[in-house]
Design a protein around this motif. Structure first.
Motif, mmCIF file in Angstrom:
data_model
loop_
_atom_site.group_PDB
_atom_site.id
_atom_site.type_symbol
_atom_site.label_atom_id
_atom_site.label_comp_id
_atom_site.label_asym_id
_atom_site.label_seq_id
_atom_site.Cartn_x
_atom_site.Cartn_y
_atom_site.Cartn_z
ATOM 1 N N VAL A 28 0.857 -1.174 0.000
ATOM 2 C CA VAL A 28 0.000 0.000 0.000
ATOM 3 C C VAL A 28 0.898 1.230 0.000
ATOM 4 C CG1 VAL A 28 -1.490 1.410 1.487
ATOM 5 C CG2 VAL A 28 -2.076 -0.977 1.049
ATOM 6 N N VAL A 29 0.638 2.124 -0.937
ATOM 7 C CA VAL A 29 1.388 3.376 -1.040
ATOM 8 C C VAL A 29 0.505 4.500 -0.504
ATOM 9 C CG1 VAL A 29 2.661 4.917 -2.570
ATOM 10 C CG2 VAL A 29 2.488 2.474 -3.122
ATOM 11 N N THR A 30 1.051 5.302 0.388
ATOM 12 C CA THR A 30 0.270 6.376 0.988
ATOM 13 C C THR A 30 1.172 7.543 1.323
ATOM 14 O OG1 THR A 30 -1.414 6.849 2.681
ATOM 15 C CG2 THR A 30 0.508 5.565 3.373
ATOM 16 N N ARG A 31 0.576 8.670 1.640
ATOM 17 C CA ARG A 31 1.352 9.850 2.005
ATOM 18 C C ARG A 31 1.993 9.651 3.380
ATOM 19 N NH1 ARG A 31 1.846 13.776 -1.969
ATOM 20 N NH2 ARG A 31 1.581 15.464 -0.464
ATOM 21 N N ALA A 62 5.846 10.943 -0.209
ATOM 22 C CA ALA A 62 5.200 12.230 -0.472
ATOM 23 C C ALA A 62 4.932 12.411 -1.955
ATOM 24 C CB ALA A 62 6.071 13.363 0.061
ATOM 25 N N ARG A 63 5.758 11.796 -2.779
ATOM 26 C CA ARG A 63 5.525 11.792 -4.216
ATOM 27 C C ARG A 63 6.103 10.507 -4.790
ATOM 28 N NH1 ARG A 63 9.977 13.932 -7.181
ATOM 29 N NH2 ARG A 63 11.713 14.549 -5.843
ATOM 30 N N LEU A 64 5.602 10.134 -5.940
ATOM 31 C CA LEU A 64 6.011 8.871 -6.535
ATOM 32 C C LEU A 64 7.248 9.109 -7.406
ATOM 33 C CD1 LEU A 64 2.462 7.490 -7.302
ATOM 34 C CD2 LEU A 64 3.973 6.919 -5.389
ATOM 35 N N ASP A 65 8.369 9.268 -6.719
ATOM 36 C CA ASP A 65 9.634 9.580 -7.377
ATOM 37 C C ASP A 65 10.350 8.298 -7.805
ATOM 38 O OD1 ASP A 65 10.427 8.551 -4.948
ATOM 39 O OD2 ASP A 65 11.219 10.435 -4.172
ATOM 40 N N GLU A 66 11.623 8.440 -8.161
ATOM 41 C CA GLU A 66 12.382 7.293 -8.659
ATOM 42 C C GLU A 66 12.492 6.193 -7.605
ATOM 43 O OE1 GLU A 66 16.824 6.258 -10.550
ATOM 44 O OE2 GLU A 66 16.214 8.330 -10.140
ATOM 45 N N GLU A 67 12.728 6.585 -6.353
ATOM 46 C CA GLU A 67 12.852 5.578 -5.293
ATOM 47 C C GLU A 67 11.554 4.804 -5.116
ATOM 48 O OE1 GLU A 67 13.649 5.226 -0.452
ATOM 49 O OE2 GLU A 67 13.800 7.166 -1.467
ATOM 50 N N ALA A 68 10.423 5.530 -5.040
ATOM 51 C CA ALA A 68 9.129 4.862 -4.889
ATOM 52 C C ALA A 68 8.834 3.970 -6.096
ATOM 53 C CB ALA A 68 8.028 5.895 -4.708
ATOM 54 N N TYR A 85 -4.894 9.235 -3.724
ATOM 55 C CA TYR A 85 -3.554 9.186 -3.120
ATOM 56 C C TYR A 85 -3.031 10.576 -2.796
ATOM 57 C CZ TYR A 85 1.527 9.248 -3.140
ATOM 58 O OH TYR A 85 2.842 9.516 -2.847
ATOM 59 N N GLY A 86 -3.234 11.515 -3.713
ATOM 60 C CA GLY A 86 -2.743 12.867 -3.488
ATOM 61 C C GLY A 86 -1.451 13.181 -4.208
ATOM 62 N N GLY A 87 -1.121 12.416 -5.234
ATOM 63 C CA GLY A 87 0.081 12.653 -6.021
ATOM 64 C C GLY A 87 -0.087 12.049 -7.402
ATOM 65 N N LEU A 88 0.742 12.478 -8.339
ATOM 66 C CA LEU A 88 0.628 12.027 -9.720
ATOM 67 C C LEU A 88 1.444 10.757 -9.972
ATOM 68 C CD1 LEU A 88 0.964 15.467 -11.539
ATOM 69 C CD2 LEU A 88 -1.139 14.208 -11.023
ATOM 70 N N VAL A 89 0.918 9.898 -10.817
ATOM 71 C CA VAL A 89 1.630 8.705 -11.272
ATOM 72 C C VAL A 89 2.138 8.994 -12.680
ATOM 73 C CG1 VAL A 89 1.499 6.245 -11.746
ATOM 74 C CG2 VAL A 89 0.126 7.229 -9.896
ATOM 75 N N ARG A 90 3.443 8.999 -12.850
ATOM 76 C CA ARG A 90 4.046 9.294 -14.155
ATOM 77 C C ARG A 90 4.843 8.078 -14.628
ATOM 78 N NH1 ARG A 90 5.018 14.207 -11.188
ATOM 79 N NH2 ARG A 90 3.987 16.027 -12.125
ATOM 80 N N GLU A 91 5.235 8.126 -15.883
ATOM 81 C CA GLU A 91 6.136 7.102 -16.402
ATOM 82 C C GLU A 91 7.503 7.231 -15.726
ATOM 83 O OE1 GLU A 91 5.234 4.689 -17.987
ATOM 84 O OE2 GLU A 91 3.596 5.201 -19.324
#
Length: 306
Positions: A28-31, A62-68, A85-91
């Motif tokens: 589960v991914v969350t803030r 806090a955001r779906l960065d490279e580590e996440a 979720y409160g954040g964007l999912v990008r490629e």
């Protein structure tokens, strides 16, 4: 299916519980934990708390960065499911699960794309509220829709009550879509019609305009309650309005004029008054509106919005 679930507020919890009954939720991914209350105690999100109770590993980001992205991709999920979720999912995360990501959105898309669909729909006076499950794409809430459902919301419901109803129905809708994806039978249809947008509400959105008809004033009250909160000004001081409804069997009074009865404080609009029953003055706790008005010595003639 092997799922990754992303969500943060309580509105996402019913979907998490519902999917956990039928699928293997690998994370589960969350803030991150946020400071709450007067003492600013770090508190896990409602979704994080639910995940711990279910025994599901939690990724706080806090955001779906490279580590996440790397942590999620390493779990090799078949599908990602996101609910507020409160954040964007990008490629490249968008394509990491085999079937991509689906999103439960609390509107009848393409209506009310954005962060505050329920609130904006109530403010606009929409006759129907609903939920949609769509394929997540790079453009905001623009993906093809697997399923939508009109949801019955209690008459006069404020945004928090409406969202509770939508969250429960939306959980079942999402479970049906995930089952269809697992079976290979789910089909998504491109959105049709002109989209409307629902940006996040800010404090100024809660200011009530007494020059409007009571139906519009009440619609805004419903949409901004409990957050960011409906309010007016009295003699330059902010007054939060917690409970209110259109007055019945009452004659019209001038917009912004205030008249007290035994059970409510009536504030005039362009049509009939709004009956305010509970308020919170600046720097004080919530109280009955009639008690507040009795404490306003010398306030006769003061108008809301002044």
């Amino acid at each position: 299916m092997r799922l990754v679930f992303a969500g943060t507020p309580s509105a996402a919890v019913p979907t998490l519980h519902r999917l956990a009954r039928d699928h293997d939720i690998v994370a589960v991914v969350t803030r991150p934990d946020a400071p709450l209350g007067r003492k600013k105690v770090l508190t896990p999100s409602p979704v994080a708390q639910a995940a711990v109770e279910l025994g599901i590993p939690v990724i706080r980001a806090a955001r779906l960065d490279e580590e996440a992205t790397q942590r999620i991709a390493a779990l090799r999920p078949e599908l990602g499911v996101i609910v507020a979720y409160g954040g964007l999912v990008r490629e490249p995360l968008l394509s990491a699960p085999d079937a991509g990501w689906i999103n439960l959105h609390f509107s009848l898309l393409p209506q009310w794309r954005g962060a505050a669909p329920v609130q904006r729909a109530l403010i606009a006076g929409d006759a129907q509220l609903g939920a949609s499950v769509f394929q997540l794409v790079a453009e905001l809430d623009a993906g093809a829709v697997f399923a939508s459902r009109v949801v019955e919301v209690p008459a006069g419901a404020t945004a928090d009550i409406a969202l509770e109803a939508l969250a429960v129905d939306g959980a079942e809708l999402t479970a049906e879509v995930v089952a269809g994806i697992a079976a290979g039978t789910a089909r998504a249809i491109p959105q049709r019609g002109e989209p409307t947008f629902a940006p996040k509400l800010t404090l100024p959105d809660g200011l009530l305009d007494w020059s409007l008809p009571v139906a519009q004033v009440y619609a805004r009250f419903r949409g901004v309650t409990p957050e960011p909160g409906a309010h007016t000004t009295i003699d330059g001081q902010r007054l939060k309005i917690i409970e209110a409804a259109p007055a019945s069997d009452t004659e019209a009074i001038d917009p912004g004029a205030i008249v007290a009865t035994k059970t409510a404080v009536l504030i005039g609009t362009a049509t009939t008054p709004l009956a305010v029953t509970r308020v919170q003055p600046a720097g004080k706790g919530a109280m009955n509106a009639t008690d507040w008005w009795r404490g306003q010595r010398g306030a006769e003639g003061v108008r809301a919005g002044s």
